[in-house]
Design a protein around this motif. Structure first.
Motif, PDB file in Angstrom:
ATOM      1  N   ALA A 136      28.342  45.199  48.272  1.00 20.27           N
ATOM      2  CA  ALA A 136      28.664  46.141  49.342  1.00 20.27           C
ATOM      3  C   ALA A 136      30.139  46.534  49.352  1.00 20.27           C
ATOM      4  O   ALA A 136      30.499  47.587  49.880  1.00 20.27           O
ATOM      5  CB  ALA A 136      28.276  45.549  50.695  1.00 20.27           C
ATOM      6  N   SER A 137      30.989  45.703  48.762  1.00 24.90           N
ATOM      7  CA  SER A 137      32.427  45.992  48.765  1.00 24.90           C
ATOM      8  C   SER A 137      32.793  47.128  47.826  1.00 24.90           C
ATOM      9  O   SER A 137      33.880  47.698  47.936  1.00 24.90           O
ATOM     10  CB  SER A 137      33.213  44.738  48.369  1.00 24.90           C
ATOM     11  OG  SER A 137      33.074  44.469  46.984  1.00 24.90           O
ATOM     12  N   GLY A 138      31.931  47.457  46.891  1.00 28.78           N
ATOM     13  CA  GLY A 138      32.210  48.511  45.930  1.00 28.78           C
ATOM     14  C   GLY A 138      32.740  48.022  44.601  1.00 28.78           C
ATOM     15  O   GLY A 138      33.069  48.829  43.732  1.00 28.78           O
ATOM     16  N   CYS A 139      32.823  46.709  44.404  1.00 28.34           N
ATOM     17  CA  CYS A 139      33.322  46.161  43.133  1.00 28.34           C
ATOM     18  C   CYS A 139      32.378  46.473  41.982  1.00 28.34           C
ATOM     19  O   CYS A 139      31.162  46.465  42.135  1.00 28.34           O
ATOM     20  CB  CYS A 139      33.473  44.647  43.238  1.00 28.34           C
ATOM     21  SG  CYS A 139      34.824  44.104  44.258  1.00 28.34           S
ATOM     22  N   THR A 140      32.957  46.675  40.818  1.00 32.54           N
ATOM     23  CA  THR A 140      32.177  46.826  39.586  1.00 32.54           C
ATOM     24  C   THR A 140      33.113  46.632  38.389  1.00 32.54           C
ATOM     25  O   THR A 140      34.258  47.113  38.438  1.00 32.54           O
ATOM     26  CB  THR A 140      31.489  48.199  39.516  1.00 32.54           C
ATOM     27  OG1 THR A 140      30.661  48.256  38.353  1.00 32.54           O
ATOM     28  CG2 THR A 140      32.486  49.354  39.450  1.00 32.54           C
ATOM     29  N   PRO A 141      32.667  45.904  37.354  1.00 33.93           N
ATOM     30  CA  PRO A 141      31.417  45.166  37.209  1.00 33.93           C
ATOM     31  C   PRO A 141      31.427  43.877  38.027  1.00 33.93           C
ATOM     32  O   PRO A 141      32.441  43.535  38.641  1.00 33.93           O
ATOM     33  CB  PRO A 141      31.374  44.873  35.706  1.00 33.93           C
ATOM     34  CG  PRO A 141      32.825  44.781  35.320  1.00 33.93           C
ATOM     35  CD  PRO A 141      33.549  45.792  36.167  1.00 33.93           C
ATOM     36  N   SER A 158      44.120  40.812  36.773  1.00 32.77           N
ATOM     37  CA  SER A 158      43.341  40.171  35.707  1.00 32.77           C
ATOM     38  C   SER A 158      44.228  39.638  34.591  1.00 32.77           C
ATOM     39  O   SER A 158      43.823  38.722  33.861  1.00 32.77           O
ATOM     40  CB  SER A 158      42.304  41.152  35.147  1.00 32.77           C
ATOM     41  OG  SER A 158      42.930  42.303  34.612  1.00 32.77           O
ATOM     42  N   ASP A 159      45.456  40.175  34.477  1.00 34.53           N
ATOM     43  CA  ASP A 159      46.318  39.666  33.411  1.00 34.53           C
ATOM     44  C   ASP A 159      46.966  38.326  33.759  1.00 34.53           C
ATOM     45  O   ASP A 159      47.791  37.814  33.004  1.00 34.53           O
ATOM     46  CB  ASP A 159      47.370  40.702  33.010  1.00 34.53           C
ATOM     47  CG  ASP A 159      48.332  41.072  34.130  1.00 34.53           C
ATOM     48  OD1 ASP A 159      48.289  40.421  35.198  1.00 34.53           O
ATOM     49  OD2 ASP A 159      49.130  42.013  33.934  1.00 34.53           O
ATOM     50  N   TRP A 160      46.564  37.741  34.886  1.00 33.65           N
ATOM     51  CA  TRP A 160      46.942  36.359  35.170  1.00 33.65           C
ATOM     52  C   TRP A 160      46.062  35.376  34.395  1.00 33.65           C
ATOM     53  O   TRP A 160      46.248  34.164  34.478  1.00 33.65           O
ATOM     54  CB  TRP A 160      46.820  36.064  36.659  1.00 33.65           C
ATOM     55  CG  TRP A 160      47.934  36.587  37.505  1.00 33.65           C
ATOM     56  CD1 TRP A 160      48.845  37.549  37.181  1.00 33.65           C
ATOM     57  CD2 TRP A 160      48.253  36.172  38.838  1.00 33.65           C
ATOM     58  NE1 TRP A 160      49.706  37.768  38.228  1.00 33.65           N
ATOM     59  CE2 TRP A 160      49.371  36.939  39.252  1.00 33.65           C
ATOM     60  CE3 TRP A 160      47.706  35.249  39.712  1.00 33.65           C
ATOM     61  CZ2 TRP A 160      49.943  36.789  40.508  1.00 33.65           C
ATOM     62  CZ3 TRP A 160      48.277  35.104  40.970  1.00 33.65           C
ATOM     63  CH2 TRP A 160      49.385  35.864  41.365  1.00 33.65           C
ATOM     64  N   ALA A 161      45.105  35.884  33.653  1.00 33.91           N
ATOM     65  CA  ALA A 161      44.120  35.024  32.990  1.00 33.91           C
ATOM     66  C   ALA A 161      44.789  33.975  32.112  1.00 33.91           C
ATOM     67  O   ALA A 161      44.405  32.793  32.129  1.00 33.91           O
ATOM     68  CB  ALA A 161      43.159  35.872  32.164  1.00 33.91           C
ATOM     69  N   LEU A 176      39.061  41.297  29.755  1.00 35.35           N
ATOM     70  CA  LEU A 176      38.318  41.801  28.603  1.00 35.35           C
ATOM     71  C   LEU A 176      37.618  43.113  28.937  1.00 35.35           C
ATOM     72  O   LEU A 176      37.497  43.998  28.084  1.00 35.35           O
ATOM     73  CB  LEU A 176      37.281  40.752  28.160  1.00 35.35           C
ATOM     74  CG  LEU A 176      36.505  41.048  26.874  1.00 35.35           C
ATOM     75  CD1 LEU A 176      37.446  41.113  25.678  1.00 35.35           C
ATOM     76  CD2 LEU A 176      35.435  39.996  26.639  1.00 35.35           C
ATOM     77  N   ARG A 177      37.159  43.237  30.179  1.00 35.23           N
ATOM     78  CA  ARG A 177      36.516  44.479  30.633  1.00 35.23           C
ATOM     79  C   ARG A 177      37.526  45.572  30.965  1.00 35.23           C
ATOM     80  O   ARG A 177      37.152  46.648  31.413  1.00 35.23           O
ATOM     81  CB  ARG A 177      35.672  44.190  31.876  1.00 35.23           C
ATOM     82  CG  ARG A 177      34.427  43.345  31.640  1.00 35.23           C
ATOM     83  CD  ARG A 177      33.439  44.064  30.725  1.00 35.23           C
ATOM     84  NE  ARG A 177      32.113  43.507  30.811  1.00 35.23           N
ATOM     85  CZ  ARG A 177      31.115  44.020  31.537  1.00 35.23           C
ATOM     86  NH1 ARG A 177      31.325  45.103  32.277  1.00 35.23           N
ATOM     87  NH2 ARG A 177      29.929  43.458  31.549  1.00 35.23           N
ATOM     88  N   LYS A 178      38.819  45.272  30.769  1.00 35.29           N
ATOM     89  CA  LYS A 178      39.902  46.231  31.037  1.00 35.29           C
ATOM     90  C   LYS A 178      39.918  46.675  32.496  1.00 35.29           C
ATOM     91  O   LYS A 178      40.205  47.833  32.816  1.00 35.29           O
ATOM     92  CB  LYS A 178      39.813  47.436  30.089  1.00 35.29           C
ATOM     93  CG  LYS A 178      39.880  47.064  28.616  1.00 35.29           C
ATOM     94  CD  LYS A 178      39.939  48.277  27.737  1.00 35.29           C
ATOM     95  CE  LYS A 178      39.887  47.899  26.254  1.00 35.29           C
ATOM     96  NZ  LYS A 178      40.941  46.963  25.852  1.00 35.29           N
ATOM     97  N   THR A 179      39.605  45.737  33.380  1.00 34.47           N
ATOM     98  CA  THR A 179      39.682  45.988  34.819  1.00 34.47           C
ATOM     99  C   THR A 179      40.972  45.345  35.327  1.00 34.47           C
ATOM    100  O   THR A 179      41.130  44.125  35.241  1.00 34.47           O
ATOM    101  CB  THR A 179      38.473  45.378  35.548  1.00 34.47           C
ATOM    102  OG1 THR A 179      37.272  45.816  34.917  1.00 34.47           O
ATOM    103  CG2 THR A 179      38.463  45.805  37.008  1.00 34.47           C
ATOM    104  N   PRO A 180      41.911  46.121  35.869  1.00 33.96           N
ATOM    105  CA  PRO A 180      43.216  45.567  36.226  1.00 33.96           C
ATOM    106  C   PRO A 180      43.174  44.497  37.313  1.00 33.96           C
ATOM    107  O   PRO A 180      44.029  43.613  37.335  1.00 33.96           O
ATOM    108  CB  PRO A 180      44.012  46.792  36.717  1.00 33.96           C
ATOM    109  CG  PRO A 180      43.283  47.969  36.199  1.00 33.96           C
ATOM    110  CD  PRO A 180      41.847  47.574  36.112  1.00 33.96           C
ATOM    111  N   GLN A 181      42.207  44.582  38.233  1.00 38.23           N
ATOM    112  CA  GLN A 181      42.161  43.643  39.351  1.00 38.23           C
ATOM    113  C   GLN A 181      40.769  43.027  39.472  1.00 38.23           C
ATOM    114  O   GLN A 181      39.761  43.618  39.080  1.00 38.23           O
ATOM    115  CB  GLN A 181      42.532  44.344  40.658  1.00 38.23           C
ATOM    116  CG  GLN A 181      43.981  44.781  40.720  1.00 38.23           C
ATOM    117  CD  GLN A 181      44.291  45.538  41.992  1.00 38.23           C
ATOM    118  OE1 GLN A 181      43.618  46.506  42.321  1.00 38.23           O
ATOM    119  NE2 GLN A 181      45.310  45.099  42.720  1.00 38.23           N
ATOM    120  N   LEU A 182      40.737  41.824  40.044  1.00 31.69           N
ATOM    121  CA  LEU A 182      39.489  41.088  40.202  1.00 31.69           C
ATOM    122  C   LEU A 182      39.416  40.508  41.606  1.00 31.69           C
ATOM    123  O   LEU A 182      40.318  39.785  42.034  1.00 31.69           O
ATOM    124  CB  LEU A 182      39.415  39.948  39.178  1.00 31.69           C
ATOM    125  CG  LEU A 182      38.228  38.987  39.342  1.00 31.69           C
ATOM    126  CD1 LEU A 182      36.928  39.653  38.934  1.00 31.69           C
ATOM    127  CD2 LEU A 182      38.446  37.714  38.527  1.00 31.69           C
TER     128      LEU A 182
END
Length: 231
Positions: free
Chosen positions: A45-50, A144-147, A89-95
């Motif tokens: 419901a928040s709109g996140c993807t993937p 995501s680059d904190w990985a 890896l999915r090139k999503t800047p934020q998680l």
């Protein structure tokens, strides 16, 4: 909900030792929904993807739209590191990461957290405040680059979720999750905490980040349910 370029991860790998049984399989009082399903619905419901479901084993009924990632089951920091690496890896800047044992979180709470993060810099983490006013690292938007850094901390033996902080977080309070208004943050900090509702205190206070840890928490949920107070 507003479309956002933020991935979402549900951390559902806890051992439930304090609860006494697998709490993620428990149905919430007055509902047929299992605890893990509630968190999955809030993320959708928040709109996140993937979307990713992080747990050691593949769940019997994986929520629609989720990819399963098998983690080591050695604590939340390892699960968070895995989720961040997946988002990178999915090139999503934020998680956006939430723990599956936060049964009162709803999509609008997470959307408010995402909205606050979208107005800031992508190299900062935005963390919800818990019932006691403390940062809740398992309801937060992370770069995501904190990985790599989080993975190193896990490899060095750290397991607690709060080990993720690279610096002490500063706090941004929102009076309403529906209309968060402007936020400000210290330029010297890499993390920002965000209260998704009016800050309150006390274990017996209904709060979006109420954490279901043990049987006492379960009994509290049942009391709220009997009074018709659960959202």
């Amino acid at each position: 909900m507003t479309e956002v370029a933020v991935a979402g991860a549900l951390l559902a790998g806890g051992r439930s030792t304090r609860f006494g049984s697998d709490k993620l399989q428990a149905c919430l009082p007055g509902s047929s929904d299992r605890l893990a399903e509630v968190g999955a619905r809030a993320l959708r419901a928040s709109g996140c993807t993937p979307l990713a479901w992080i747990s050691p084993q593949l769940p019997e009924a994986l929520a629609p739209g989720f990819e399963h990632l098998a983690d080591s089951g050695e604590g939340p920091l390892g699960a968070l590191a895995l989720a961040l690496a997946w988002a990178e890896l999915r090139k999503t800047p934020q998680l956006l990461v939430i723990a599956a044992d936060l049964p009162l979180l709803r999509g609008e709470h997470l959307a408010a957290l995402i909205a606050a993060a979208s107005r800031g810099r992508t190299d900062r983490a935005y963390c919800a405040l818990g019932p006691q006013g403390d940062p809740e690292p398992l309801c937060a938007v992370y770069p995501s680059d904190w990985a790599h850094e989080v993975g190193l901390r896990f490899a060095r033996g750290r397991r607690a979720a709060r080990s993720v902080w690279l610096r002490e977080p500063c706090s941004v309070n929102l009076d309403s999750c529906a209309d968060p208004g402007p936020t400000t943050a210290s330029e010297s900090s890499s993390e920002v905490t965000v209260s998704v509702t009016v800050r309150s205190a006390g274990r017996d206070t209904i709060h979006p980040c109420f954490n279901l840890n043990d049987q006492e928490d379960w009994e509290q949920l049942q009391r709220w349910s009997k009074k018709g107070e659960l959202p």
